[in-house]
Design an enzyme around this catalytic site. Sequence first.
Site, PDB file in Angstrom:
ATOM      1  N   ASP A 142       0.847  -1.204   0.000  1.00  0.00           N
ATOM      2  CA  ASP A 142       0.000   0.000   0.000  1.00  0.00           C
ATOM      3  C   ASP A 142       0.876   1.245   0.000  1.00  0.00           C
ATOM      4  O   ASP A 142       1.756   1.406   0.858  1.00  0.00           O
ATOM      5  CB  ASP A 142      -0.897   0.014   1.255  1.00  0.00           C
ATOM      6  CG  ASP A 142      -2.004  -1.035   1.180  1.00  0.00           C
ATOM      7  OD1 ASP A 142      -2.142  -1.676   0.116  1.00  0.00           O
ATOM      8  OD2 ASP A 142      -2.738  -1.185   2.176  1.00  0.00           O
ATOM      9  N   GLY A 194      -3.332  -5.354   0.785  1.00  0.00           N
ATOM     10  CA  GLY A 194      -4.022  -6.344  -0.041  1.00  0.00           C
ATOM     11  C   GLY A 194      -5.074  -7.001   0.830  1.00  0.00           C
ATOM     12  O   GLY A 194      -4.796  -7.376   1.971  1.00  0.00           O
ATOM     13  N   ALA A 216      -4.053 -10.500   2.182  1.00  0.00           N
ATOM     14  CA  ALA A 216      -2.988 -10.474   3.196  1.00  0.00           C
ATOM     15  C   ALA A 216      -3.496  -9.816   4.482  1.00  0.00           C
ATOM     16  O   ALA A 216      -3.185 -10.268   5.591  1.00  0.00           O
ATOM     17  CB  ALA A 216      -1.778  -9.730   2.650  1.00  0.00           C
ATOM     18  N   ASN A 217      -4.276  -8.764   4.347  1.00  0.00           N
ATOM     19  CA  ASN A 217      -4.804  -8.097   5.547  1.00  0.00           C
ATOM     20  C   ASN A 217      -5.674  -9.061   6.352  1.00  0.00           C
ATOM     21  O   ASN A 217      -5.592  -9.130   7.587  1.00  0.00           O
ATOM     22  CB  ASN A 217      -5.661  -6.882   5.165  1.00  0.00           C
ATOM     23  CG  ASN A 217      -4.853  -5.773   4.510  1.00  0.00           C
ATOM     24  OD1 ASN A 217      -3.627  -5.766   4.578  1.00  0.00           O
ATOM     25  ND2 ASN A 217      -5.535  -4.838   3.869  1.00  0.00           N
ATOM     26  N   GLY A 242     -19.904  -0.069   8.726  1.00  0.00           N
ATOM     27  CA  GLY A 242     -18.999   0.880   9.382  1.00  0.00           C
ATOM     28  C   GLY A 242     -19.216   0.885  10.886  1.00  0.00           C
ATOM     29  O   GLY A 242     -19.430  -0.161  11.494  1.00  0.00           O
ATOM     30  N   THR A 277      -8.620   2.215   6.522  1.00  0.00           N
ATOM     31  CA  THR A 277      -8.109   1.201   5.583  1.00  0.00           C
ATOM     32  C   THR A 277      -7.942  -0.138   6.305  1.00  0.00           C
ATOM     33  O   THR A 277      -7.276  -0.208   7.337  1.00  0.00           O
ATOM     34  CB  THR A 277      -6.735   1.630   5.006  1.00  0.00           C
ATOM     35  OG1 THR A 277      -6.828   2.972   4.569  1.00  0.00           O
ATOM     36  CG2 THR A 277      -6.314   0.717   3.868  1.00  0.00           C
ATOM     37  N   ASP A 285     -11.340  -5.702   6.343  1.00  0.00           N
ATOM     38  CA  ASP A 285     -10.487  -6.899   6.335  1.00  0.00           C
ATOM     39  C   ASP A 285     -10.320  -7.448   7.749  1.00  0.00           C
ATOM     40  O   ASP A 285     -10.312  -8.674   7.951  1.00  0.00           O
ATOM     41  CB  ASP A 285      -9.115  -6.570   5.744  1.00  0.00           C
ATOM     42  CG  ASP A 285      -9.213  -6.117   4.302  1.00  0.00           C
ATOM     43  OD1 ASP A 285     -10.125  -6.582   3.608  1.00  0.00           O
ATOM     44  OD2 ASP A 285      -8.388  -5.298   3.879  1.00  0.00           O
ATOM     45  N   ASN A 335     -16.777  -7.051  15.143  1.00  0.00           N
ATOM     46  CA  ASN A 335     -17.025  -5.602  15.218  1.00  0.00           C
ATOM     47  C   ASN A 335     -15.983  -4.920  16.104  1.00  0.00           C
ATOM     48  O   ASN A 335     -15.478  -3.840  15.781  1.00  0.00           O
ATOM     49  CB  ASN A 335     -18.403  -5.316  15.839  1.00  0.00           C
ATOM     50  CG  ASN A 335     -19.540  -5.423  14.842  1.00  0.00           C
ATOM     51  OD1 ASN A 335     -19.314  -5.433  13.629  1.00  0.00           O
ATOM     52  ND2 ASN A 335     -20.764  -5.486  15.345  1.00  0.00           N
TER      53      ASN A 335
HETATM   54  O1  RIB Z   1      -9.116  -3.318   2.146  1.00  0.00           O
HETATM   55  C1  RIB Z   1      -7.979  -2.526   2.150  1.00  0.00           C
HETATM   56  C2  RIB Z   1      -7.002  -3.012   1.125  1.00  0.00           C
HETATM   57  O2  RIB Z   1      -7.573  -2.841  -0.160  1.00  0.00           O
HETATM   58  C3  RIB Z   1      -5.696  -2.253   1.075  1.00  0.00           C
HETATM   59  O3  RIB Z   1      -4.714  -2.790   1.936  1.00  0.00           O
HETATM   60  C4  RIB Z   1      -5.325  -2.300  -0.385  1.00  0.00           C
HETATM   61  O4  RIB Z   1      -4.158  -3.020  -0.659  1.00  0.00           O
HETATM   62  C5  RIB Z   1      -6.535  -2.868  -1.110  1.00  0.00           C
HETATM   63  O5  RIB Z   1      -6.359  -4.161  -1.477  1.00  0.00           O
END
Ligand code: RIB
Length: 305
Positions: free
Chosen positions: A16, A42, A45-46, A211, A237, A241, A265
């Site tokens: 990112d 990603g 990965a997250n 949210g 961000t 995830d 949550n």
């Molecule tokens: O959901 C957030 C992710 O979306 C970010 O880390 C970015 O890489 C995109 O994949």
Amino acid sequence: MTDKPTVCIVGSINMDLTVSAKNMPVKGETILGDDFFTNPGGKGANQAVAAARMGASVNFIGAVGDDTFGKTVTDNLKREGVHTEGITTVPDTPTGIANIILSERDNRIIVVSGANNQVTPQLVEEKRKLIEQSDIVLLQLEIPISTIEFTVRIAGEAGVPVMLNPAPFQQLKKSVLCNVSYLTPNELEDDELQKSPFYKQIETGIITTKGEQGAAFTEDGNRQLIAGHHVDVVDTTGAGDTFNGALATEIARGKKLHQAIHTANAAAALSVTKIGAQNGMPTRKQVEEFLQEDEHHEKIRHSES
Ligand code: RIB
């Protein structure tokens, strides 16, 4: 019920590239920003890091380029305890990146997929055992749709439940929508899912993230909202995830759906209090402490109708 479930993630890995600015630039405008960060990201990965921090044993199937970003993001997953034997390095292709603008308590993201496009059905077939040995498979839509279709099929053959986070949204075939156990759209993605001719068939497996309001699910034919938590937002961000990684882990641990959503949550709320998608993701212990301190614990459930 198991305390350390095995979660298999087939998904994306990005670096990112994040800038923060007071305002979002409008079309044709150049503005001066405040900060620049590079952070592993990603959606796949997250979610892997979120699940690992919540105590799952995580296997990852994905792809990176033969470049510095690829090495950094893979090393980062290893440091987080994610098993990376399922990650392949693709020559002559860049690791995926996400261009992220943070402003006005929200973000805008453009993903350039790079090596994520090489997460093929063939790669998944080679790593098939990782899926068959899992308690749950977790997918997002930053890899080819043919791979999503294939993974859903082989997980189904092995009797392993699949959770699909339909982000970024794309139209999906009936064979995918009707064969995953859980779909986790945000509200915009939910609007898109509602246009599907199969919506009635899949409605009960949909958990919609809203949210800081929380997340909604269906119980005994009624939509219920499990309330979210109010926290000081630094960076949203990766909040979705974190929710997905935590939810998959809790479900695989054998938790009831409403309890799993409540925990997810809390994990998502904690994640937005720090900068970076993975940076703020909490450990299980942090989530448990946060829930103990949280006063509206008793009033978590509301009917949405
Ligand atoms: O959901 C957030 C992710 O979306 C970010 O880390 C970015 O890489 C995109 O994949």
